[in-house]
Design a protein around this motif. Structure first.
Motif, PDB file in Angstrom:
ATOM      1  N   ALA A 222       0.821  -1.214   0.000  1.00 11.53           N
ATOM      2  CA  ALA A 222       0.000   0.000   0.000  1.00 11.53           C
ATOM      3  C   ALA A 222       0.852   1.260   0.000  1.00 11.53           C
ATOM      4  N   THR A 223       2.164   1.102   0.074  1.00 14.21           N
ATOM      5  CA  THR A 223       3.064   2.253   0.124  1.00 14.21           C
ATOM      6  C   THR A 223       4.250   2.006  -0.808  1.00 14.21           C
ATOM      7  N   THR A 240      -2.213  -4.450  -6.542  1.00 13.35           N
ATOM      8  CA  THR A 240      -2.744  -3.865  -5.308  1.00 13.35           C
ATOM      9  C   THR A 240      -4.267  -3.821  -5.346  1.00 13.35           C
ATOM     10  N   SER A 242      -6.456  -3.363  -1.739  1.00  8.88           N
ATOM     11  CA  SER A 242      -6.992  -2.700  -0.542  1.00  8.88           C
ATOM     12  C   SER A 242      -6.805  -1.190  -0.569  1.00  8.88           C
ATOM     13  N   VAL A 243      -5.614  -0.740  -0.955  1.00  9.86           N
ATOM     14  CA  VAL A 243      -5.277   0.680  -0.829  1.00  9.86           C
ATOM     15  C   VAL A 243      -6.240   1.589  -1.600  1.00  9.86           C
ATOM     16  N   TRP A 244      -6.895   1.055  -2.627  1.00 12.25           N
ATOM     17  CA  TRP A 244      -7.811   1.880  -3.432  1.00 12.25           C
ATOM     18  C   TRP A 244      -9.173   2.033  -2.774  1.00 12.25           C
ATOM     19  N   VAL A 337      -2.722  -4.441   5.258  1.00 11.40           N
ATOM     20  CA  VAL A 337      -2.255  -3.063   5.009  1.00 11.40           C
ATOM     21  C   VAL A 337      -3.277  -2.028   5.409  1.00 11.40           C
ATOM     22  N   MET A 341      -3.426   2.500   5.966  1.00 14.51           N
ATOM     23  CA  MET A 341      -4.327   3.358   5.183  1.00 14.51           C
ATOM     24  C   MET A 341      -4.964   4.358   6.140  1.00 14.51           C
TER      25      MET A 341
END
Lengths: 371, 371
Positions: A222-223, A240, A242-244, A337, A341
């Motif tokens: 996520a980073t 990726t 989750s990060v969205w 992750v 966030m």
């Protein structure tokens, strides 16, 4: 940048963003990565509309489509009515009690299951593939095991790389044998359906096993530091998801979005309570109820989905309307992750953070090595 | 190289090697990293002999000592005899049946538990600390929770950095508050006692939480690519354990060593069957027996150790003698990286591989970024 992934997909940043939301897909594609639309929940007609929108909003830049297309599934021979009949009354009663207790369902109402076509029916997969390949997609991905032969054949015929998700080395080898072009090695820490092997171990193992087929690392990214780590592990890029979910564009239910921003990395678990297979999601009162020893065990896939999917529609609707009990139950698939966030941001900004963090991690490594 | 870890410990390579075997400790120290002797199993007199040997074989280069010293433990007030009396007869019978079935114990013999001082008794920890600080150690580490105040005080007094292992952000914060100098963030994929959060997520989370206290990444690190990933994640170095178990120097029981070389990443599990707390180890017939629903559940720590430790002494001895059943049961703690441990090598060679792989991963990243 230049990796096997950027070459194969003709993109600038080796970053794939899986999302059910076309705005996220377009934003990532337009920022130099590749957005991949999770298309499972759409009917063929809806998918046609989504892809037409994407064509209009990505100016010819590469995007992809992800399906949940089983090569074979235990219950595909059953009609929706037959599947319904296989759900034990005890399980329906348990869900009904839960929905009453948390104020999602009025205490006078029963929780009744209506037949609805399971999204994994073979004719739906074929129809979705037909729609997808009418558009200028640059990637077709399968999120569940070996893709159906039809997907692989259509990919070859149209010059579109086929990607598939794996959680073990032997699955990766099998996918490679079947002609998959791009392997997504998804670690234990990922959101959604996931296995037991962590990204740190799975990525180099799969890279070694299927070389020279390119591998994307998924799970725990996520980073930019994690993006750099994925590349250091030998991946050709990162996949990726989750990060969205906390980006401004994401259509994540607002209660869940806030829960994600508040959550720590210990607030998820691999649970069978939503789909019948272990899938990582945010732990809420829903999961605690299923985990209690007094209550029934989750059913196998796809029966658990038949049992709970309609309840989830109600939970999300009631939660959005402000019903406190519904908000307690409300949840979604997300990886560990989630603990990293911490603020909602535009998707384009997240892509920029990925690149800035990657360059910073690389510079740090350079200083450490030369120091 | 230069990181917070190399500065703090005055070493060339930011790599810590945890081992119960002094030869491994010396080899890694002499190769430019830091060997850390796992001292839990030694009496104070034995520890004195081990450290004297290390002093003679490391030429003043830095090495460390690791203890398993609980700040407080549920059963510390009990005498060994009292602990023995708390082990249910049903559990002893189950172990006896297992040892009979696999030919570890003659069918005419009973499995009887003899009182032996649990290694976590407070007086033993104090005695071990006293021995350790008489030697020129450069690091003292605690593998179980917050170190006892005595360890922290002795570290400060002697100018020796104190390290502690954590599996969650809030544990790291607590350790930092208590004055720990170096945090080892150990991920889910690690061997031995471990938590639920994978290294890929835990490392950057802990780095952010305790900055500027240096953090070492642990779990999933057996190659230079993984070492590079750990540094990219923001760690000041790597803490490794499993990878040394198959080195030429390691005193790992030969049957287990071969099992490790043959194993895949899916062949481990976090099990309570050996110590009473979840600890990752190679799955064998022993774990399958404990996992069977007909059999008793493992006891809490330290009772499970009281129950099984003497059996493990017998299993290892019989396995080494070639008793086939004993070899089936035989196992040890190891991380998921066991799938990447494919040949026995000198420890010095493993250090070289770490460095070569790190440089290669860095060059790869450079090419990808500049490509």
């Amino acid at each position: 940048m230049k990796t096997q992934m950027t070459d194969m997909l003709d993109i600038e940043i080796p970053l794939a963003a899986f999302s059910h939301c076309r705005d996220v897909v377009a934003a990532v594609t337009n920022a130099g990565g590749i957005g991949v639309l999770g298309a499972t929940a759409f009917t063929p007609d809806q998918l046609e509309l989504e892809l037409r929108w994407l064509d209009e909003h990505t100016g010819g830049r590469p995007y992809g489509v992800d399906l949940l297309a089983p090569a074979k599934l235990s219950f595909t021979d059953e009609t929706p009515e037959q599947l319904l009949a296989m759900v034990p009354a005890q399980h329906i009663a348990f869900m009904q009690d839960m929905l009453h207790k948390y104020g999602v369902l009025d205490s006078a109402d029963d929780y009744t299951l209506n037949p609805s076509t399971p999204s994994v029916a073979p004719d739906q997969v074929s129809a979705a593939l037909e729609v997808a390949f009418k558009h200028p997609i640059k990637l077709i991905a399968n999120a569940l095991g070996v893709p159906p032969q039809e997907m692989i054949d259509l990919g070859k015929k149209n010059g579109v790389p086929v990607a598939a998700l794996v959680g073990k080395v032997r699955h990766a080898e099998k996918q490679q044998e079947r002609g998959v072009d791009l392997i997504v090695a998804q670690g234990y820490e990922a959101g959604g359906h996931t296995g037991e092997i962590a990204t740190m171990v799975l990525t180099p193992e799969v890279v070694d096993a299927v070389s020279p087929t390119p591998v994307l690392a998924a799970g725990g990214i996520a980073t930019g530091r994690q993006f750099a780590a994925a590349l250091a592990l030998g991946a050709a890029g990162a996949w990726t998801g989750s990060v969205w979910l906390t980006t401004d564009e994401a259509e994540t239910d607002p209660v869940v979005k806030q829960k994600f921003l508040d959550a720590g990395s210990s607030d998820t678990e691999r649970s069978r309570a939503r789909t019948g297979k272990p899938a990582r999601q945010l732990i809420t009162a829903y999961h605690e109820a299923w985990a209690s020893s007094n209550n029934p065990d989750p059913l196998p896939m796809p029966l658990q989905g038949v049992l709970v999917n309609q309840a989830w529609g109600r939970i999300a609707a009631a939660s959005t309307k402000g019903v406190p009990g519904a908000a307690e139950l409300d949840s979604y698939f997300v990886g560990q992750v989630v603990g990293l966030m911490r603020q909602a941001q535009p998707a384009r900004e997240v892509v920029r953070n990925f690149m800035d963090g990657l360059v910073e991690a690389y510079s740090g490594l350079q200083e450490q090595l030369e120091g």
